[in-house]
Design an enzyme around this catalytic site. Structure first.
Site, PDB file in Angstrom:
ATOM      1  N   GLY A 121      45.241  20.640  55.956  1.00 10.57           N
ATOM      2  CA  GLY A 121      44.971  19.696  54.875  1.00 10.57           C
ATOM      3  C   GLY A 121      44.525  18.304  55.290  1.00 10.57           C
ATOM      4  O   GLY A 121      44.835  17.322  54.603  1.00 10.57           O
TER       5      GLY A 121
ATOM      6  N   ASN B 279      41.414  17.166  55.222  1.00 10.09           N
ATOM      7  CA  ASN B 279      40.483  16.703  54.181  1.00 10.09           C
ATOM      8  C   ASN B 279      41.238  16.345  52.910  1.00 10.09           C
ATOM      9  O   ASN B 279      40.905  15.359  52.240  1.00 10.09           O
ATOM     10  CB  ASN B 279      39.421  17.770  53.909  1.00 10.09           C
ATOM     11  CG  ASN B 279      38.273  17.695  54.903  1.00 10.09           C
ATOM     12  OD1 ASN B 279      37.515  16.728  54.911  1.00 10.09           O
ATOM     13  ND2 ASN B 279      38.177  18.699  55.766  1.00 10.09           N
TER      14      ASN B 279
ATOM     15  N   ARG C 178      41.602  40.223  44.069  1.00 14.34           N
ATOM     16  CA  ARG C 178      41.312  38.789  44.136  1.00 14.34           C
ATOM     17  C   ARG C 178      41.419  38.130  42.764  1.00 14.34           C
ATOM     18  O   ARG C 178      41.926  37.025  42.619  1.00 14.34           O
ATOM     19  CB  ARG C 178      39.896  38.551  44.659  1.00 14.34           C
ATOM     20  CG  ARG C 178      39.720  38.914  46.093  1.00 14.34           C
ATOM     21  CD  ARG C 178      38.288  38.648  46.554  1.00 14.34           C
ATOM     22  NE  ARG C 178      38.157  39.139  47.914  1.00 14.34           N
ATOM     23  CZ  ARG C 178      38.599  38.483  48.978  1.00 14.34           C
ATOM     24  NH1 ARG C 178      39.170  37.315  48.840  1.00 14.34           N
ATOM     25  NH2 ARG C 178      38.471  39.000  50.175  1.00 14.34           N
TER      26      ARG C 178
ATOM     27  N   LEU D 219      36.028  33.547  46.601  1.00 11.49           N
ATOM     28  CA  LEU D 219      36.295  33.482  45.162  1.00 11.49           C
ATOM     29  C   LEU D 219      35.413  34.477  44.417  1.00 11.49           C
ATOM     30  O   LEU D 219      34.248  34.685  44.771  1.00 11.49           O
ATOM     31  CB  LEU D 219      36.028  32.068  44.654  1.00 11.49           C
ATOM     32  CG  LEU D 219      36.930  30.997  45.276  1.00 11.49           C
ATOM     33  CD1 LEU D 219      36.431  29.604  44.920  1.00 11.49           C
ATOM     34  CD2 LEU D 219      38.373  31.184  44.818  1.00 11.49           C
TER      35      LEU D 219
ATOM     36  N   ASN E 128      33.276  22.072  47.289  1.00  9.56           N
ATOM     37  CA  ASN E 128      33.758  22.638  48.552  1.00  9.56           C
ATOM     38  C   ASN E 128      33.189  21.801  49.691  1.00  9.56           C
ATOM     39  O   ASN E 128      32.105  21.225  49.565  1.00  9.56           O
ATOM     40  CB  ASN E 128      33.282  24.081  48.700  1.00  9.56           C
ATOM     41  CG  ASN E 128      33.770  24.714  49.996  1.00  9.56           C
ATOM     42  OD1 ASN E 128      34.942  24.583  50.358  1.00  9.56           O
ATOM     43  ND2 ASN E 128      32.881  25.384  50.718  1.00  9.56           N
TER      44      ASN E 128
ATOM     45  N   HIS F 269      32.046  22.211  53.682  1.00  9.00           N
ATOM     46  CA  HIS F 269      31.711  23.233  54.673  1.00  9.00           C
ATOM     47  C   HIS F 269      31.308  22.533  55.973  1.00  9.00           C
ATOM     48  O   HIS F 269      30.512  21.585  55.938  1.00  9.00           O
ATOM     49  CB  HIS F 269      30.566  24.108  54.158  1.00  9.00           C
ATOM     50  CG  HIS F 269      30.194  25.205  55.114  1.00  9.00           C
ATOM     51  ND1 HIS F 269      30.990  26.315  55.299  1.00  9.00           N
ATOM     52  CD2 HIS F 269      29.150  25.332  55.955  1.00  9.00           C
ATOM     53  CE1 HIS F 269      30.426  27.095  56.208  1.00  9.00           C
ATOM     54  NE2 HIS F 269      29.310  26.532  56.624  1.00  9.00           N
TER      55      HIS F 269
ATOM     56  N   ASP G 205      29.068  29.544  50.257  1.00  6.21           N
ATOM     57  CA  ASP G 205      28.487  28.423  51.006  1.00  6.21           C
ATOM     58  C   ASP G 205      27.071  28.089  50.544  1.00  6.21           C
ATOM     59  O   ASP G 205      26.183  27.765  51.348  1.00  6.21           O
ATOM     60  CB  ASP G 205      28.521  28.705  52.526  1.00  6.21           C
ATOM     61  CG  ASP G 205      29.944  28.820  53.042  1.00  6.21           C
ATOM     62  OD1 ASP G 205      30.841  28.214  52.444  1.00  6.21           O
ATOM     63  OD2 ASP G 205      30.157  29.532  54.042  1.00  6.21           O
TER      64      ASP G 205
HETATM   65  C1  GAR Z   1      37.526  21.846  57.620  1.00  7.26           C
HETATM   66  O1  GAR Z   1      36.788  21.615  58.794  1.00  7.26           O
HETATM   67  C2  GAR Z   1      36.643  22.460  56.560  1.00  7.26           C
HETATM   68  O2  GAR Z   1      35.332  21.977  56.585  1.00  7.26           O
HETATM   69  C3  GAR Z   1      36.682  23.911  56.967  1.00  7.26           C
HETATM   70  O3  GAR Z   1      38.015  24.152  57.338  1.00  7.26           O
HETATM   71  C4  GAR Z   1      38.570  22.951  57.854  1.00  7.26           C
HETATM   72  C5  GAR Z   1      39.852  22.674  57.110  1.00  7.26           C
HETATM   73  O4  GAR Z   1      40.526  21.598  57.709  1.00  7.26           O
HETATM   74  N1  GAR Z   1      36.281  24.770  55.888  1.00  7.26           N
HETATM   75  C6  GAR Z   1      35.697  25.941  56.068  1.00  7.26           C
HETATM   76  O5  GAR Z   1      35.458  26.395  57.168  1.00  7.26           O
HETATM   77  C7  GAR Z   1      35.360  26.673  54.794  1.00  7.26           C
HETATM   78  N2  GAR Z   1      34.557  27.816  55.074  1.00  7.26           N
HETATM   79  P1  GAR Z   1      41.576  20.753  56.892  1.00  7.26           P
HETATM   80  O6  GAR Z   1      42.611  21.739  56.338  1.00  7.26           O
HETATM   81  O7  GAR Z   1      42.201  19.858  57.937  1.00  7.26           O
HETATM   82  O8  GAR Z   1      40.871  20.011  55.823  1.00  7.26           O
END
Ligand code: GAR
Length: 214
Positions: free
Chosen positions: A14, A16, A68, A96, A110, A112, A148
């Site tokens: 978490g 982000n 799902r 999803l 989202n 990426h 994506d």
């Molecule tokens: C982040 O780098 C995000 O961009 C990536 O997972 C990480 C989560 O980190 N997302 C993906 O790869 C989605 N396909 P976080 O939990 O520290 O935010």
């Protein structure tokens, strides 16, 4: 000012999510984080959210197995019960269904870890290094049924350095993620951008060349 009610969906550490929570503390920020929900019990981000006084919730996806949509319906009920207006997926590692995406069309973002439409899917940093790209980065986009994909809100780029590993590159991209996700949420929550209207015109002439020219 009505602050848009936001839920952040996570599966892991978490970081982000934490960046969004910090940004939303600003008085003039057009959104409030009212819920952090995880599909994984004990996800690291839950404790950070709770420490910030934000309601946390776990709806485990595992018991639903391959169904799902049943998982999503359970999550959706929780979101509706809290009058959530916008969803931010932040390391939410769950594909999803079209059903859920349609419920939240134009209202779900989202992040990426790649410059879309390059490197959809997993292992983005490894693949970028293997291809020898000189510029890599991250993208915040509206979620559509195709994985994506979807209207791009903002992107951030970093130079790929000689000697980079997937980890060093991931670390630098992550710093960019923490800057662009709050900026994207600000744009969307304030109504400056909608999924229908496409991207905001960039009011900058900045160019970024890598490797640098002397
Ligand atoms: C982040 O780098 C995000 O961009 C990536 O997972 C990480 C989560 O980190 N997302 C993906 O790869 C989605 N396909 P976080 O939990 O520290 O935010």
């Amino acid at each position: 000012m009505h602050k848009r009610r936001v839920a952040i969906l996570i599966s892991g550490r978490g970081s982000n999510m934490a960046a969004l929570i910090e940004a939303a503390k600003a008085k003039d920020f057009p959104a409030q984080i009212v819920l952090v929900a995880s599909n994984i019990a004990g996800a690291g981000g839950l404790a950070i959210a709770a420490a910030n006084g934000i309601e946390t919730l776990t709806v485990e996806s595992k018991p639903f197995g391959a169904d799902r949509e049943a998982f999503e319906r359970a999550m959706h009920r929780e979101l509706e019960a809290r009058n959530i207006e916008l969803i931010c997926l932040a390391g939410f590692l769950r594909l999803l269904t079209p059903w859920f995406v349609t419920q939240w069309e134009g209202r779900m973002l989202n992040i990426h870890p790649a410059l879309l439409p390059s490197y959809r899917g997993l292992h983005t940093h490894e693949r970028a290094l293997a291809d020898g790209v000189k510029i890599h980065g991250a993208t915040v986009h509206f979620v559509v049924t195709e994985v994506d994909s979807g209207p791009i809100v903002i992107q951030g780029a970093v130079a790929v350095r000689p000697g980079d590993t997937a980890q060093t590159l991931a670390d630098r991209v992550l710093q960019v993620e923490h800057r662009i996700y709050p900026a994207a949420l600000r744009l969307v929550a304030s109504g400056h951008i909608t999924s229908g209207r496409g991207a905001v015109a960039a009011d900058t002439d900045d160019v970024f060349i890598s490797p640098r020219l002397d």
